[in-house]
Design a protein around this motif. Structure first.
Motif, PDB file in Angstrom:
ATOM      1  N   THR A  27      -0.308   5.863  -7.393  1.00 20.51           N
ATOM      2  CA  THR A  27      -0.080   5.364  -6.041  1.00 20.51           C
ATOM      3  C   THR A  27      -0.914   4.102  -5.868  1.00 20.51           C
ATOM      4  OG1 THR A  27       0.164   7.635  -5.329  1.00 20.51           O
ATOM      5  CG2 THR A  27      -0.127   5.985  -3.595  1.00 20.51           C
ATOM      6  N   LYS A  35       4.595   3.691  -5.236  1.00 24.24           N
ATOM      7  CA  LYS A  35       4.304   4.525  -6.397  1.00 24.24           C
ATOM      8  C   LYS A  35       5.018   4.011  -7.617  1.00 24.24           C
ATOM      9  CE  LYS A  35       3.250   8.909  -4.212  1.00 24.24           C
ATOM     10  NZ  LYS A  35       3.569   9.039  -2.804  1.00 24.24           N
ATOM     11  N   LYS A  41       0.836  -1.199   0.000  1.00 22.57           N
ATOM     12  CA  LYS A  41       0.000   0.000   0.000  1.00 22.57           C
ATOM     13  C   LYS A  41       0.871   1.251   0.000  1.00 22.57           C
ATOM     14  CE  LYS A  41      -3.941   2.071   1.952  1.00 22.57           C
ATOM     15  NZ  LYS A  41      -4.659   2.670   2.917  1.00 22.57           N
ATOM     16  N   GLY A  42       0.565   2.198  -0.908  1.00 26.15           N
ATOM     17  CA  GLY A  42       1.297   3.463  -0.929  1.00 26.15           C
ATOM     18  C   GLY A  42       2.488   3.474  -1.857  1.00 26.15           C
ATOM     19  N   SER A  84      -2.730   0.738  -4.175  1.00 29.49           N
ATOM     20  CA  SER A  84      -3.477   0.518  -2.938  1.00 29.49           C
ATOM     21  C   SER A  84      -3.066  -0.795  -2.280  1.00 29.49           C
ATOM     22  CB  SER A  84      -4.974   0.524  -3.234  1.00 29.49           C
ATOM     23  OG  SER A  84      -5.252  -0.454  -4.203  1.00 29.49           O
TER      24      SER A  84
END
Lengths: 345, 648
Positions: B196, B186, B183-184, B198
């Motif tokens: 970005t 990029k 998560k997060g 998930s």
């Protein structure tokens, strides 16, 4: 004293020479005015012997009514025949209210009657549904794309055991297994017309819309039965010159599955208008509905033995039907609540 | 999904005498729907809709396969010129393998990728594509860039298998690690968008830990082919379709490749795509193979799935008899194998499912569909099923019948019917003095306007009147108030306190709103009750139990539809015509809070002789009423009537 008969003869004589309302009014005063003939006769009642007073009074009253009647008739004759006042027969009549019904209402009525004639009963099922009835019972596995957040609206409550999450029914097919459970044993001939919900909002989608669903389950139901039912509906609803065709398609809850096309109402099925391609349809055909033979997994969920019984199902969106029929190009108008649109129907 | 292919491109795979328009007509009836044919120069472009279960047909070759089965049914010749699935094998390029430039691949999770292949090419000569390729791509709506990138797109359109090309020198340490994203994280994709993630997306990082691919969606910008590129990795995979779909939804990146991957692709088509790609790169970009073939394929498709069906079953479902010979021809032409071809006496046909239909064909009804569609739905007759008598449940019959009666009545007396969304906003609820927490709430509404399931029709009808009063109606002079009388019949939704078969309590309501006055609305309701023959048995309205609210000049009422249905009488109570005299008496009352019409009426009807009351006139608080007295047994005198009136 003159008797009544003579007075009436005199009146008629005087009236016959008159041709305008003003002179009739004057004559009316002469007879019926405060100092008129009739009142003068009435005043004379004081000279009449007591035992004859009643008869006298009655006689004068009769005379008064007769004079009134004759003058009225003469006046009517004059107003109707003479051109003193212009009577315009082309003026609008007294207005009566008309009101309006929503296009969905009249469409629902017409469709239910059409199917009633071939033995289908209209039923009603929940709009707020469990996932089980909208998906699992219809052979749609938990990872099916239709079940995600982008295709179905969910209610913010914890899921129920076995029945799953609470949702807004995205199609009327949620009623299929409910109807099988209700009937217990075929034959089933059901139609359901109800609100459905999906998270889309543009000129061809509204988050609430109406679907029509029909379900037929019995012994020995065939594709030719489905084809005939669709054909019957299209001819009844749109007219004899409309054709329907079935094309292969894919739905989870029917096998085989079809898409139903009908003759384009704009180009009349030609695919072109003049030398231009028809902008509304796909080469003369408009997609109308989905249909198919009920999937055996659905029959099993409905507690119906698929070795003995089978069936067909057929569904379409009412808004699309209306848009085709009246040439409407923005679906949102149906639910935007603009009286200038709604009052036309 | 829709694909675009051209007629000439199709003819590369298919030997046929069918015109583009024949193909459009016949394919649409029996297979993928050809929505459009456009003549472009000396070629024709087909725009074809592919249903989600038939991703195998989403390519030039896939359509050629369909043509081979369908066109002969319409008397047209159609034969595949060659079959890439058989003709393009790894063995074709086996001699060209070498070991230098090797690529290290680690797949962290078996669930991500059902087949992973890659091949490195070196000494590439990047230049514009040959005309054949650039022209076809342009016709199909794909911009031509250079020979290498174009070849990857050309492969996808030819065979329906997406392909990616990396710049080999940008894949650091010649290493690829396929894993789930965190998560997060990029990534900047080829189209220069920073995305970005998930989490749980399929991604590849290189030997330096840089993300170089958002798998199934788009490659990373950092490893893209540029005009400096000398070596590439030709990259052909099949991914976990659910993960790809999730990534499409969370990133909003719906590329053509992603649309194919999310449907689930045939692992067996990966091999011919890679081999065909090698052939094109050699031919048009002077590429030389510079690695072993990397092929990670943990569960290969060895044994074809078989299904047996009796010939009788086809006839039973379709509704006509189709010859066994015809059934066998249809299956063979679609690439199915008949297992009992020699045995003509048997009543059962056993067919093996080809790899590209393995996820689509499961049950015998699937086989019926193949036979019925190729035979042609258009050739089937119309035979209506037998009509049977079924009893509609009486409560349902009444519901629809009376609802319709009410709607027509209100329309005829001049009201307009509205249908509003069942969902309303928080603002509308609060504005109506209702409590939001009592309402069912959507967890994924797309707009604040439609967040709660309404428990009353009135907030919507109030809004209808308010919205429309600012619109100019053509029949209203400027500044003049147009009369509005609106109604709606719809369900409202109440939470269930205990778990039930239906998730909530759905109750039909009738809502009416007017912008006139109190007695106008009351009159409408009374007229409706009269129409439905609803009364208290004495010929008197019971509408005083109906609550009318007023809000900013709008008068509103809501009635439980079920109550109207229960009280409805098809024929009103019969009252014999009395032969005896009716005495009419007028009396004037002074109205005050403790002395309302309702109370006068109640008192007056304590008399057995009173038949009805009429309002003669109202002036200020002076109410003149006319009372009709008579007896069903005898003539009554004026005195008797007066005595009755005195009691009030």
């Amino acid at each position: 004293m003159q008797n009544n008969k003579d007075i009436i003869i005199e009146l008629n004589k005087e009236l016959s020479s008159l041709t305008d309302l003003t002179s009739i009014d004057q004559l009316e005063v002469k007879y019926l005015g405060r100092k008129g003939l009739i009142n003068k006769l009435l005043q004379k009642i004081k000279d009449v012997p007591v035992n004859k007073k009643k008869a006298y009074g009655q006689k004068i009253n009769q005379l008064k009514n007769e004079v009134k009647r004759i003058i009225k008739i003469k006046k009517l004759e004059l107003t109707n025949n003479k051109t003193d006042e212009f009577f315009d027969a082309t003026l609008p009549g007294k207005p009566y209210p008309r009101g309006s019904l929503h296009l969905i209402t009249s469409t629902v009525e017409k469709i239910s009657k059409t199917f009633q004639r071939i033995g289908f009963i209209r039923m009603s099922y929940p709009e707020v549904e469990w996932e089980y009835f909208s998906f699992d019972s219809l052979n749609m596995p938990p990872d099916h794309p239709a079940r995600d957040d982008f295709e179905t609206l969910f209610i913010d409550v914890p899921p129920a055991p076995k029945l799953g999450k609470m949702i807004l029914s995205p199609h009327t097919s949620s009623g299929q297994v409910r109807e099988m459970w209700r009937c217990g044993r075929p034959p089933i001939r059901m139609v359901s017309i109800a609100k459905c919900y999906r998270p889309n909002w543009d000129t061809t989608h509204t988050p609430m819309f109406h679907q029509f669903e029909s379900l037929c389950i019995d012994k020995n139901i065939t594709i030719t039965n489905l084809k005939a039912s669709i054909n019957y509906f299209v001819k009844e609803y749109f007219g004899e010159d409309y054709q329907a065709r079935l094309r292969p398609f894919h739905f989870q809850f029917t096998e085989p599955s079809f898409e139903v096309d009908i003759t384009c109402s704009i180009c009349k099925g030609k695919g072109t208008i003049g030398h231009q391609k028809c902008k509304v349809c796909k080469s003369g055909w408009l997609e109308l509905a989905g249909a198919g033979m009920v999937h055996h997994n659905v029959l099993i969920e409905g507690k119906i033995n698929p070795e003995i019984y089978n069936g067909w199902a057929f569904a379409f969106g009412l808004e699309r039907l209306i848009m085709i029929k009246i040439g409407l190009n923005n679906m949102r108008l149906l639910y935007d609540g603009d009286i200038r649109f709604l009052e036309q129907f | 999904m829709n694909i675009k292919i051209t007629y000439n491109w199709l003819l590369e795979y298919l030997d046929t005498d069918a015109s583009p328009y024949d193909i459009q007509k016949y394919l649409s009836l029996c297979g993928p729907s050809v929505e459009k044919v456009d003549k472009m120069g000396d070629d024709y472009v087909f725009n074809i809709e592919i249903t989600s279960n038939r991703v195998d047909a989403a390519s030039v070759f896939g359509i050629a396969q369909e043509c081979q089965a369908i066109l002969p049914e319409f008397g047209k010749k159609a034969k595949l010129k060659f079959d890439p699935l058989n003709d393009y094998k790894f063995v074709n390029i086996q001699k060209k393998y070498c070991n230098k430039n090797s690529l290290k691949v680690i797949i962290k999770d078996r669930d991500l990728c059902s087949r992973f292949t890659a091949l490195v090419f070196e000494d590439l000569n990047l230049k514009p594509s040959p005309e054949l390729i650039s022209k076809r791509l342009t016709l199909c709506g794909i911009r031509s860039i250079n020979n290498v990138v174009d070849i990857s797109n050309y492969l996808m359109l030819s065979l329906g298998q997406p392909v990616h090309v990396f710049d080999y020198d940008q894949v650091k340490k010649s290493m690829m690690i396929m894993r789930r994203s965190k998560k997060g994280e990029k990534i900047i994709t080829l189209d220069e968008k920073e995305i970005t993630l998930s989490g749980n997306d399929i991604v590849i990082e290189d030997g330096e830990g840089r993300l170089i691919d958002l798998c199934g969606i788009m490659g990373g910008a950092n490893s893209a082919v540029s005009n400096k590129t000398k070596s590439i990795i030709l990259f052909v995979q099949t991914y976990n379709k659910n993960l790809v779909r999730k990534t499409i939804m969370t990133t909003g990146q719906r590329t053509e490749a992603a649309t194919l991957f999310e449907k689930g692709l045939d692992e067996e088509r990966v091999e011919p795509t890679l081999v065909y790609g090698g052939e094109l790169l050699e031919k048009f970009a002077a590429g030389k193979i510079a690695s072993q073939i990397i092929d990670i394929y943990p569960n290969p498709y060895f044994k074809r799935k078989s299904i047996s069906v009796s010939y009788e079953f086809f006839n039973k479902i379709i509704g006509i008899t189709i010859e066994p010979r015809k059934i066998k021809r249809i299956f063979t032409s679609l690439g199915f194998k008949i297992n009992n071809l020699e045995d003509d006496r048997t009543k059962i046909v056993s067919v093996s499912i080809p790899s590209w239909r393995q996820y689509d064909i499961d049950i015998k009804e699937d086989l019926v569909e193949e036979v019925a569609r190729i035979y042609g739905y258009n050739k089937l007759p119309n035979q209506l099923q037998p009509i049977v008598y079924l009893r509609q449940p009486p409560e349902i019959e009444k519901l629809f019948k009376i609802q319709s009666k009410i709607k027509y009545f209100l329309k005829y007396i001049g009201l307009n019917e509205f249908i509003n969304y069942s969902m309303i906003s928080k603002e509308m609820i609060e504005d109506s003095g209702l409590k939001t927490e009592k309402h069912l709430k959507l967890s994924n509404s797309i707009s604040q306007e439609i967040e709660y399931m309404r428990m009353s029709l009135l907030p919507s009808l109030y809004k209808n009147i308010k919205d429309n009063s600012v619109k100019t109606r053509y029949n209203t002079a400027p500044g003049e108030k147009g009369v509005m009388r609106f109604f709606e019949i719809a369900k409202v939704y109440f939470k269930n306190s205990v778990l039930k078969d239906s998730p909530c309590r759905e109750v039909y309501k009738l809502g009416i709103a007017v912008n006139t006055d109190y007695f106008d609305l009351k009159g409408i309701v009374e007229a409706l009750y009269k129409e439905l023959n609803i009364n208290d048995g004495l010929g008197q309205m019971i509408t005083n139990e109906i609550k009318i609210e007023e809000k900013n000049g709008v008068f509103l009422t809501e009635i439980d539809l079920q109550k109207l249905i229960d009280d409805y009488r098809q024929i009103p109570n019969y009252k014999p015509i009395t032969p005896y005299a009716v005495i009419k008496l007028d009396k004037t009352f002074e109205l005050e809070p403790k002395h309302t019409f309702q109370m006068i009426k109640k008192l007056a009807f304590q008399s057995n002789l009173l038949q009805k009351i009429e309002v003669v006139s109202i002036f200020r608080n002076k109410l003149s009423l006319r009372f009709y007295y008579s007896s069903s047994q005898k003539n009554i005198t004026e005195e008797e009537a007066k005595r009755e009136l005195e009691k009030i």
